[in-house]
Design an enzyme around this catalytic site. Structure first.
Site, PDB file in Angstrom:
ATOM      1  N   GLY A 295       0.815  -1.216   0.000  1.00 28.17           N
ATOM      2  CA  GLY A 295       0.000   0.000   0.000  1.00 28.17           C
ATOM      3  C   GLY A 295       0.841   1.255   0.000  1.00 28.17           C
ATOM      4  O   GLY A 295       0.344   2.356  -0.226  1.00 28.17           O
TER       5      GLY A 295
ATOM      6  N   LYS B 242       9.782   2.488   0.080  1.00 27.11           N
ATOM      7  CA  LYS B 242       8.670   2.423   1.034  1.00 27.11           C
ATOM      8  C   LYS B 242       8.305   3.865   1.388  1.00 27.11           C
ATOM      9  O   LYS B 242       9.198   4.648   1.758  1.00 27.11           O
ATOM     10  CB  LYS B 242       9.130   1.661   2.282  1.00 27.11           C
ATOM     11  CG  LYS B 242       8.088   1.515   3.376  1.00 27.11           C
ATOM     12  CD  LYS B 242       8.599   0.507   4.408  1.00 27.11           C
ATOM     13  CE  LYS B 242       7.722   0.428   5.635  1.00 27.11           C
ATOM     14  NZ  LYS B 242       8.201  -0.573   6.592  1.00 27.11           N
TER      15      LYS B 242
ATOM     16  N   ASP C 179      -2.471   6.749   2.910  1.00 26.57           N
ATOM     17  CA  ASP C 179      -1.933   7.808   2.045  1.00 26.57           C
ATOM     18  C   ASP C 179      -0.698   7.362   1.275  1.00 26.57           C
ATOM     19  O   ASP C 179      -0.151   8.125   0.479  1.00 26.57           O
ATOM     20  CB  ASP C 179      -1.619   9.062   2.883  1.00 26.57           C
ATOM     21  CG  ASP C 179      -0.572   8.797   3.961  1.00 26.57           C
ATOM     22  OD1 ASP C 179      -0.058   7.656   4.043  1.00 26.57           O
ATOM     23  OD2 ASP C 179      -0.274   9.727   4.732  1.00 26.57           O
TER      24      ASP C 179
ATOM     25  N   ARG D 248      14.809   0.184   0.385  1.00 28.35           N
ATOM     26  CA  ARG D 248      15.039  -1.034   1.172  1.00 28.35           C
ATOM     27  C   ARG D 248      15.576  -2.154   0.292  1.00 28.35           C
ATOM     28  O   ARG D 248      15.128  -2.324  -0.842  1.00 28.35           O
ATOM     29  CB  ARG D 248      13.712  -1.459   1.815  1.00 28.35           C
ATOM     30  CG  ARG D 248      13.794  -2.726   2.610  1.00 28.35           C
ATOM     31  CD  ARG D 248      12.608  -2.854   3.547  1.00 28.35           C
ATOM     32  NE  ARG D 248      11.391  -3.261   2.855  1.00 28.35           N
ATOM     33  CZ  ARG D 248      10.214  -3.402   3.488  1.00 28.35           C
ATOM     34  NH1 ARG D 248      10.102  -3.180   4.766  1.00 28.35           N
ATOM     35  NH2 ARG D 248       9.145  -3.776   2.815  1.00 28.35           N
TER      36      ARG D 248
ATOM     37  N   ASP E  81       1.786 -11.346   6.918  1.00 28.93           N
ATOM     38  CA  ASP E  81       2.296 -10.495   5.834  1.00 28.93           C
ATOM     39  C   ASP E  81       3.653  -9.895   6.191  1.00 28.93           C
ATOM     40  O   ASP E  81       4.310  -9.301   5.340  1.00 28.93           O
ATOM     41  CB  ASP E  81       1.307  -9.372   5.503  1.00 28.93           C
ATOM     42  CG  ASP E  81       0.915  -8.567   6.724  1.00 28.93           C
ATOM     43  OD1 ASP E  81       0.497  -9.166   7.727  1.00 28.93           O
ATOM     44  OD2 ASP E  81       1.057  -7.329   6.697  1.00 28.93           O
ATOM     45  N   ASN E  82       4.058 -10.053   7.438  1.00 29.49           N
ATOM     46  CA  ASN E  82       5.367  -9.547   7.861  1.00 29.49           C
ATOM     47  C   ASN E  82       6.331 -10.689   8.138  1.00 29.49           C
ATOM     48  O   ASN E  82       7.325 -10.507   8.847  1.00 29.49           O
ATOM     49  CB  ASN E  82       5.222  -8.665   9.102  1.00 29.49           C
ATOM     50  CG  ASN E  82       4.480  -7.377   8.802  1.00 29.49           C
ATOM     51  OD1 ASN E  82       4.463  -6.922   7.671  1.00 29.49           O
ATOM     52  ND2 ASN E  82       3.856  -6.798   9.807  1.00 29.49           N
TER      53      ASN E  82
ATOM     54  N   ASP F 178      10.057  -5.452   8.164  1.00 28.63           N
ATOM     55  CA  ASP F 178       9.050  -4.511   8.678  1.00 28.63           C
ATOM     56  C   ASP F 178       9.304  -4.121  10.127  1.00 28.63           C
ATOM     57  O   ASP F 178       8.685  -4.624  11.059  1.00 28.63           O
ATOM     58  CB  ASP F 178       7.620  -5.063   8.491  1.00 28.63           C
ATOM     59  CG  ASP F 178       7.061  -4.578   7.166  1.00 28.63           C
ATOM     60  OD1 ASP F 178       7.783  -3.848   6.465  1.00 28.63           O
ATOM     61  OD2 ASP F 178       5.910  -4.915   6.846  1.00 28.63           O
TER      62      ASP F 178
HETATM   63  P1  AMP Z   1       2.327  -3.071   8.107  1.00 27.70           P
HETATM   64  O1  AMP Z   1       1.543  -3.137   9.356  1.00 27.70           O
HETATM   65  O2  AMP Z   1       3.224  -1.851   7.995  1.00 27.70           O
HETATM   66  O3  AMP Z   1       3.048  -4.314   7.781  1.00 27.70           O
HETATM   67  O4  AMP Z   1       1.266  -2.818   6.942  1.00 27.70           O
HETATM   68  C1  AMP Z   1       0.108  -3.602   6.758  1.00 27.70           C
HETATM   69  C2  AMP Z   1      -0.575  -3.212   5.472  1.00 27.70           C
HETATM   70  O5  AMP Z   1      -0.983  -1.839   5.502  1.00 27.70           O
HETATM   71  C3  AMP Z   1       0.278  -3.346   4.229  1.00 27.70           C
HETATM   72  O6  AMP Z   1      -0.569  -3.779   3.185  1.00 27.70           O
HETATM   73  C4  AMP Z   1       0.762  -1.955   3.993  1.00 27.70           C
HETATM   74  O7  AMP Z   1       1.110  -1.718   2.645  1.00 27.70           O
HETATM   75  C5  AMP Z   1      -0.444  -1.138   4.397  1.00 27.70           C
HETATM   76  N1  AMP Z   1      -0.096   0.218   4.817  1.00 27.70           N
HETATM   77  C6  AMP Z   1       0.577   0.572   5.925  1.00 27.70           C
HETATM   78  N2  AMP Z   1       0.715   1.915   5.985  1.00 27.70           N
HETATM   79  C7  AMP Z   1       0.129   2.429   4.882  1.00 27.70           C
HETATM   80  C8  AMP Z   1      -0.061   3.762   4.384  1.00 27.70           C
HETATM   81  N3  AMP Z   1       0.377   4.825   5.030  1.00 27.70           N
HETATM   82  N4  AMP Z   1      -0.725   3.879   3.220  1.00 27.70           N
HETATM   83  C9  AMP Z   1      -1.171   2.823   2.552  1.00 27.70           C
HETATM   84  N5  AMP Z   1      -1.046   1.557   2.981  1.00 27.70           N
HETATM   85  C10 AMP Z   1      -0.395   1.350   4.131  1.00 27.70           C
HETATM   86 MG    MG Z   2       4.129  -5.131   6.533  1.00 27.32          MG
END
Ligand code: AMP
Ligand code: MG
Length: 503
Positions: free
Chosen positions: A89, A110, A122, A173, A249-250, A259
């Protein structure tokens, strides 16, 4: 902009597992960090990384001519609940590059803006969390723990809104790959078994090429990932690392830590430690990490089942479940062996006869229990044992407000060391030197990390970040300049410390 020697095996071989997507431009990019050592490892000189253009390159404003940015699709169990579509995202894979040792490495951004997977987000990232990823990733690398690494951080000149207004940043990264347990889950739950198989083949080609011709390669891949993750989590445990958001997913297939959001290193030893502000149940508490990893690997096994079992044939399903269960059963012994291997090094023991396994594991467990009972700093509690090995137990015992039990334990440990000397011909001096290569003097302590990040975010002052980074890159050395980073937090600094996901 010139080419950077990027390849695109992922985009080429798995077109249904990603979407082409350009980065969003940054209004006023400024380079905050460039990892010269990693650039060298990747075979780049700092000049051809972009020179004065490095900021524009690593925020995505001026892409290398051979970059082909894609957002990768994945799903994931987050705190136990399944999200069938997560995906990048706020990240983009620019391509892959063969490093100097011939390993294919992903180069990704990222925080580079919205993608088709952004949902309500965002697509952006803030300076603090991205510099945090640098510090913790470099600390893990210096400790010898497999990890993705930061190549660059660029401040975008843009404001991102979280609870407050924050300066925006993009992180470049580098990873062995960004394949996750959630990548396979994505295709399994959509019933797209053709792509699922392609992802398995791709993962094997990338991480386990020796399994390419194996007749049971799906099981073999599962076994390989189980073993890599078991070893990884054992290394986390030995160094007191708490990942904080072990969602599927991590969790990588490569066995690299990925992550760095709410992660942190533990200070006073307490197995119940949780830092993440969103982990209300303590699902990913320190002591739960091996179980959480195994739970994730069971989800990986489920995702692979459609490739090895015919759902309409009960006997085939039963056999497949038995086989993946056997692969998962490897986790515990692999984890225990790696944990004990690390603990023996920390105890200064060279002998590793299986007949000593249970006693040595108990010796380490009892030491940890003593540290827990008196809230002793986990890092110093191990490190100062090296001084005790050469007849200087006072600094260690000073960590205990009631040292009596520790003195008794030290006698038991010395007896074991004497037996080690008799079989291995070592002695206290060599032992202490070995121990100082196993138990770090410096970890990324939370108050130091927070100080460095707030100076960078609030005052634009990168000096505390750079000084801390230098210390973290030399975790074994008792360099007087770094002594301040070896100090535990004061009780006021440690009280109620919380970490955030950085989204
Ligand atoms: P994370 O918890 O950082 O591993 O992210 C979990 C999911 O949320 C992943 O699909 C990320 O790409 C998405 N995500 C986290 N932060 C954002 C952001 N600011 N904008 C869009 N997607 C995000
Ligand atoms: Mg992640």
């Amino acid at each position: 902009m010139h080419a950077l020697g990027l390849e695109h095996s992922y985009a080429r071989e798995l077109p249904d597992a990603c979407v082409e997507c350009p980065p969003e431009p940054a209004p006023a990019p400024r380079l905050l960090f460039l990892n010269a050592e990693l650039a060298h490892e990747l075979g780049w000189s700092l000049d051809n990384l972009g020179g004065v253009d490095a900021a524009a390159v690593w925020c995505g404003n001026r892409l290398p001519t051979d970059a082909r940015p894609v957002a990768q699709a994945y799903a994931g169990h987050q705190f136990g609940g399944y999200s069938p579509q997560l995906g990048d995202g706020r990240a983009l894979l620019l391509g892959e590059r063969f490093d100097r040792s011939g390993r294919r490495r992903d180069i990704a951004l990222k925080g580079s803006g919205r993608t088709p997977f952004s949902r309500g987000g965002d697509g952006k990232a803030a300076v603090g969390p991205m510099l945090r990823e640098v510090l913790i990733g470099e600390a893990m690398h210096a400790l010898g723990i497999p990890t993705t690494r930061a190549l660059a951080v660029v401040a975008t000149g843009e404001t991102v809104w979280r609870d407050t207004a924050l300066p925006g940043a993009v992180l470049a990264r580098v990873a062995a790959s960004h394949l996750r347990v959630g990548t396979l889950q994505y295709f399994a739950t959509r019933g797209d078994f053709d792509t699922l198989r392609l992802v398995v083949d791709y993962a094997i080609a990338r991480h386990d090429p020796q399994l390419r011709e194996a007749p049971d390669r799906v099981y073999a891949l599962l076994r390989a990932v189980v073993q890599r993750q078991a070893r990884l989590v054992a290394q986390w445990m030995n160094v007191g690392f708490i990942h904080g958001v072990m969602n599927t997913d991590n969790m990588t297939l490569s066995g690299e830590t990925i992550d760095y959001g709410p992660c942190a290193f533990m200070e006073a030893y307490d197995t119940a430690t949780v830092y993440s502000s969103i982990d209300h149940q303590g699902r990913y508490a320190y002591a739960n990490q091996p179980a959480a990893a195994l739970w994730n690997l069971a989800r990986l096994a489920e995702a692979l089942l459609p490739l090895v079992a015919d759902a309409a044939d009960e006997a085939s399903v039963r056999e497949a479940v038995e086989r993946v269960t056997r692969a998962l059963d490897d986790f515990q012994p692999t984890y225990a062996a790696e944990r004990l291997r690390g603990q023996r090094q920390r105890l200064g023991l060279l002998s590793d006869a299986p007949s000593d396994d249970a006693d040595d594991a108990a010796l380490a467990a009892d030491w940890l229990a003593l540290m827990q009972a008196q809230a002793v700093d986990h890092t110093l509690g191990w490190r100062l044992l090296a001084d005790a090995a050469v007849g200087r137990p006072q600094p260690l015992l000073a960590l205990f407000h009631e040292p009596r039990d520790a003195i008794v334990w030290l006698e038991r440990w010395q007896t074991r060391c004497a037996r080690d000397d008799a079989t291995r011909g070592t002695g206290p001096t060599a032992r202490a030197a070995h121990m100082k290569q196993a138990s770090p003097w410096i970890i990324a302590r939370n108050h130091n990390v927070e100080h460095a990040l707030s100076a960078a975010t609030e005052k634009g002052d990168l000096q505390p970040f750079e000084q801390l980074l230098d210390a973290l890159r030399h975790p074994w050395d008792e360099n007087a300049e770094h002594a301040v980073y070896a100090q535990p937090a004061t009780p006021e600094q440690a009280a109620g410390y919380r970490t955030y996901c950085g989204t």
